[in-house]
Design a protein around this motif. Structure first.
Motif, PDB file in Angstrom:
ATOM      1  N   ARG A 142       0.820  -1.221   0.000  1.00  0.00           N
ATOM      2  CA  ARG A 142       0.000   0.000   0.000  1.00  0.00           C
ATOM      3  C   ARG A 142       0.849   1.263   0.000  1.00  0.00           C
ATOM      4  N   LYS A 143       1.929   1.266   0.792  1.00  0.00           N
ATOM      5  CA  LYS A 143       2.787   2.446   0.836  1.00  0.00           C
ATOM      6  C   LYS A 143       3.453   2.670  -0.523  1.00  0.00           C
ATOM      7  N   GLN A 144       4.016   1.614  -1.100  1.00  0.00           N
ATOM      8  CA  GLN A 144       4.676   1.739  -2.404  1.00  0.00           C
ATOM      9  C   GLN A 144       3.681   2.143  -3.490  1.00  0.00           C
ATOM     10  N   ARG A 145       2.466   1.620  -3.409  1.00  0.00           N
ATOM     11  CA  ARG A 145       1.443   1.963  -4.392  1.00  0.00           C
ATOM     12  C   ARG A 145       1.102   3.443  -4.323  1.00  0.00           C
ATOM     13  N   ALA A 146       0.928   3.959  -3.093  1.00  0.00           N
ATOM     14  CA  ALA A 146       0.581   5.370  -2.929  1.00  0.00           C
ATOM     15  C   ALA A 146       1.707   6.279  -3.425  1.00  0.00           C
ATOM     16  N   VAL A 147       2.946   5.937  -3.085  1.00  0.00           N
ATOM     17  CA  VAL A 147       4.086   6.747  -3.517  1.00  0.00           C
ATOM     18  C   VAL A 147       4.214   6.718  -5.033  1.00  0.00           C
ATOM     19  N   THR A 148       4.088   5.536  -5.631  1.00  0.00           N
ATOM     20  CA  THR A 148       4.227   5.412  -7.085  1.00  0.00           C
ATOM     21  C   THR A 148       3.128   6.181  -7.805  1.00  0.00           C
ATOM     22  N   ALA A 149       1.890   6.081  -7.310  1.00  0.00           N
ATOM     23  CA  ALA A 149       0.783   6.802  -7.944  1.00  0.00           C
ATOM     24  C   ALA A 149       1.006   8.312  -7.873  1.00  0.00           C
ATOM     25  N   ARG A 150       1.480   8.788  -6.724  1.00  0.00           N
ATOM     26  CA  ARG A 150       1.722  10.228  -6.579  1.00  0.00           C
ATOM     27  C   ARG A 150       2.854  10.690  -7.481  1.00  0.00           C
ATOM     28  N   GLN A 151       3.926   9.920  -7.543  1.00  0.00           N
ATOM     29  CA  GLN A 151       5.068  10.314  -8.357  1.00  0.00           C
ATOM     30  C   GLN A 151       4.740  10.254  -9.849  1.00  0.00           C
ATOM     31  N   LEU A 152       4.017   9.253 -10.287  1.00  0.00           N
ATOM     32  CA  LEU A 152       3.648   9.163 -11.700  1.00  0.00           C
ATOM     33  C   LEU A 152       2.739  10.321 -12.106  1.00  0.00           C
ATOM     34  N   SER A 153       1.883  10.764 -11.170  1.00  0.00           N
ATOM     35  CA  SER A 153       1.007  11.889 -11.488  1.00  0.00           C
ATOM     36  C   SER A 153       1.780  13.192 -11.614  1.00  0.00           C
ATOM     37  N   ARG A 154       2.983  13.251 -11.027  1.00  0.00           N
ATOM     38  CA  ARG A 154       3.802  14.461 -11.080  1.00  0.00           C
ATOM     39  C   ARG A 154       4.650  14.540 -12.337  1.00  0.00           C
ATOM     40  N   LEU A 155       4.742  13.440 -13.073  1.00  0.00           N
ATOM     41  CA  LEU A 155       5.581  13.443 -14.268  1.00  0.00           C
ATOM     42  C   LEU A 155       5.066  14.440 -15.292  1.00  0.00           C
ATOM     43  N   THR A 156       5.986  15.210 -15.844  1.00  0.00           N
ATOM     44  CA  THR A 156       5.624  16.128 -16.927  1.00  0.00           C
ATOM     45  C   THR A 156       5.233  15.313 -18.153  1.00  0.00           C
ATOM     46  N   ARG A 157       4.184  15.716 -18.826  1.00  0.00           N
ATOM     47  CA  ARG A 157       3.720  14.975 -19.984  1.00  0.00           C
ATOM     48  C   ARG A 157       4.786  14.967 -21.080  1.00  0.00           C
ATOM     49  N   ILE A 158       4.868  13.845 -21.776  1.00  0.00           N
ATOM     50  CA  ILE A 158       5.885  13.661 -22.801  1.00  0.00           C
ATOM     51  C   ILE A 158       5.795  14.753 -23.867  1.00  0.00           C
ATOM     52  N   GLU A 159       4.567  15.127 -24.230  1.00  0.00           N
ATOM     53  CA  GLU A 159       4.392  16.137 -25.279  1.00  0.00           C
ATOM     54  C   GLU A 159       4.999  17.477 -24.865  1.00  0.00           C
ATOM     55  N   GLU A 160       4.847  17.843 -23.596  1.00  0.00           N
ATOM     56  CA  GLU A 160       5.389  19.114 -23.114  1.00  0.00           C
ATOM     57  C   GLU A 160       6.916  19.120 -23.172  1.00  0.00           C
ATOM     58  N   ILE A 161       7.534  17.991 -22.832  1.00  0.00           N
ATOM     59  CA  ILE A 161       8.994  17.912 -22.904  1.00  0.00           C
ATOM     60  C   ILE A 161       9.446  17.957 -24.353  1.00  0.00           C
ATOM     61  N   ALA A 162       8.752  17.221 -25.214  1.00  0.00           N
ATOM     62  CA  ALA A 162       9.135  17.170 -26.634  1.00  0.00           C
ATOM     63  C   ALA A 162       9.032  18.543 -27.292  1.00  0.00           C
ATOM     64  N   ASP A 163       8.058  19.345 -26.867  1.00  0.00           N
ATOM     65  CA  ASP A 163       7.881  20.676 -27.462  1.00  0.00           C
ATOM     66  C   ASP A 163       9.039  21.610 -27.161  1.00  0.00           C
ATOM     67  N   THR A 164       9.796  21.336 -26.095  1.00  0.00           N
ATOM     68  CA  THR A 164      10.918  22.204 -25.730  1.00  0.00           C
ATOM     69  C   THR A 164      12.222  21.817 -26.431  1.00  0.00           C
ATOM     70  N   LEU A 165      12.227  20.686 -27.141  1.00  0.00           N
ATOM     71  CA  LEU A 165      13.457  20.213 -27.773  1.00  0.00           C
ATOM     72  C   LEU A 165      13.684  20.900 -29.120  1.00  0.00           C
ATOM     73  N   PRO A 166      14.938  21.045 -29.525  1.00  0.00           N
ATOM     74  CA  PRO A 166      15.228  21.609 -30.849  1.00  0.00           C
ATOM     75  C   PRO A 166      14.636  20.733 -31.954  1.00  0.00           C
ATOM     76  N   GLU A 167      14.305  21.350 -33.048  1.00  0.00           N
ATOM     77  CA  GLU A 167      13.741  20.620 -34.183  1.00  0.00           C
ATOM     78  C   GLU A 167      14.737  19.561 -34.672  1.00  0.00           C
ATOM     79  N   GLY A 168      14.230  18.361 -34.907  1.00  0.00           N
ATOM     80  CA  GLY A 168      15.068  17.287 -35.430  1.00  0.00           C
ATOM     81  C   GLY A 168      15.891  16.561 -34.393  1.00  0.00           C
ATOM     82  N   THR A 169      15.596  16.745 -33.111  1.00  0.00           N
ATOM     83  CA  THR A 169      16.345  16.041 -32.070  1.00  0.00           C
ATOM     84  C   THR A 169      16.176  14.531 -32.230  1.00  0.00           C
TER      85      THR A 169
END
Length: 370
Positions: A232-259
């Protein structure tokens, strides 16, 4: 991003648990989301990884898992009954549905159908046990789907579901290495989250048990034994941390073209692509990420205090480099009212005082023994 005609590397539960443990690392998030082979990438960057399971351990683990699941999972279900569900009827003849299908999406749908059928069977025929061997589950991670494959899932006679983790490290006198058990619990917590998502698609939703079954060899033999591990403790921590991850699209938008992160690229261009994504290195990465040696070298070169560990980083507040810390301790920079700066200067004064008191004294001449 991973290069033309380069197959994607699947994101497994172990990688997800490591990603959840360091949600601020955008570099790992984008590489895992794009399916980049980080081991090949690390080798191309000149910092090959030693992270991963040895071939010997892999073969031994597969052999032990096959032994545990032999005869339709008779021994595995006996352990599940003994450790988790003594009040239920002992498993006589369990259902083991066929989960084979084409591709991960096909296996995912086949698993969902098997779980639905198992729930209906438990309601219609009391006392029925069902064993799902290597089911396929899915979990959304930063806007990108991850397909996960637990060792097994047991459907109890009351319709509840349990995740099974089979490991090759031993249980000696009923206890295993706490570090290895903790890693297994974090990995199983990812499966529990994915199984809860699958349960939420059914009406009524079956109960997903938060005590998983950890199966290991007994003492120095190859005989299986098991322990119920509360995640239960690991599940709660993992769920909270995964919800904090920045969305992949937002990270990709900051990369130079053609990365591109293809290991076939020239080393200079590949290094520039990797450095275009900020990383959050900590010593814990050495046991969880293939790029840890590369990121450690860059962190040390930049003098980042994160290379000393997260606890040290948390204590230093706004001081982010070793140079800033030393300057603050020596009184050349920093706000004296800052608690971190004040503590550093106090520590520097105590160190100087201690070294002054321990200054070497003149050594007396001692005549040789007669």
């Amino acid at each position: 991003m991973r290069g033309p005609e380069v197959p994607a590397k699947a994101l497994d539960a172990r990688a997800l648990a490591a990603l959840a443990a360091n949600p601020g690392c955008r570099r790992r998030a984008i590489l895992d989301g794009a399916g980049v082979d980080k081991a090949a990438l690390a080798g191309a960057l000149g910092a090959p990884s030693v992270f991963g399971q040895s071939q010997f351990a892999f073969v031994r683990g597969n052999a032990f898992e096959a032994k545990v699941k032999a005869d339709g999972g008779t021994e595995l279900l006996r352990l599940a009954h003994e450790k988790l569900d003594r009040a239920a009827e002992p498993p006589a003849a369990a259902r083991v549905p066929d989960l084979t299908a084409s591709g991960p999406e096909g296996r995912l749908e086949r698993t969902r159908l098997a779980l639905r059928e198992a729930a209906e069977e438990s309601a219609a025929t009391p006392g029925t046990w069902t064993l799902l061997d290597h089911p396929m589950l899915a979990l959304d991670v930063a806007g990108s789907p991850a397909f996960l494959e637990p060792d097994a899932v047991v459907v109890h006679p009351d319709g509840s579901w349990t995740v099974v983790e089979i490991k090759s490290f031993p249980m000696l006198d009923g206890a295993a290495d706490p570090a290895k058990v903790g890693a297994a619990a974090r990995q199983a917590a990812v499966y529990v989250l994915a199984l809860e998502k699958a349960a939420g698609a059914l009406a009524p939703s079956p109960r997903v048990r938060h005590r998983i079954l950890l199966v290991c060899p007994k003492d120095f033999s190859n005989l299986p034994t098991a322990s119920a591990v509360d995640v239960r403790k690991q599940r709660a921590v993992t769920a909270r941390q995964l919800s904090r991850l920045t969305r992949i699209e937002e990270i990709a938008d900051t990369l130079p073209e053609g990365t591109c992160f293809s290991p076939e690229l020239p080393a200079e261009r590949l290094a520039a692509a990797v450095e275009s994504v900020p990383a959050t290195y900590a010593p814990e990465c050495l046991s969880a990420c293939e790029l840890a040696f590369h990121c450690r070298d860059r962190s040390r070169a930049a003098g980042a205090v994160t290379s000393l560990g997260r606890p040290v980083r948390a204590e230093l507040g706004g001081l982010t480099t070793v140079e800033d810390v030393l300057a603050a301790a020596r009184g050349r920079a920093g706000d004296p009212d800052d608690p971190a700066v004040a503590a550093l200067r106090r520590a520097a004064a105590l160190r100087a005082e201690a070294l002054g008191a321990a200054a070497p004294t003149a050594v007396r001449e001692v005549s040789p023994c007669r």
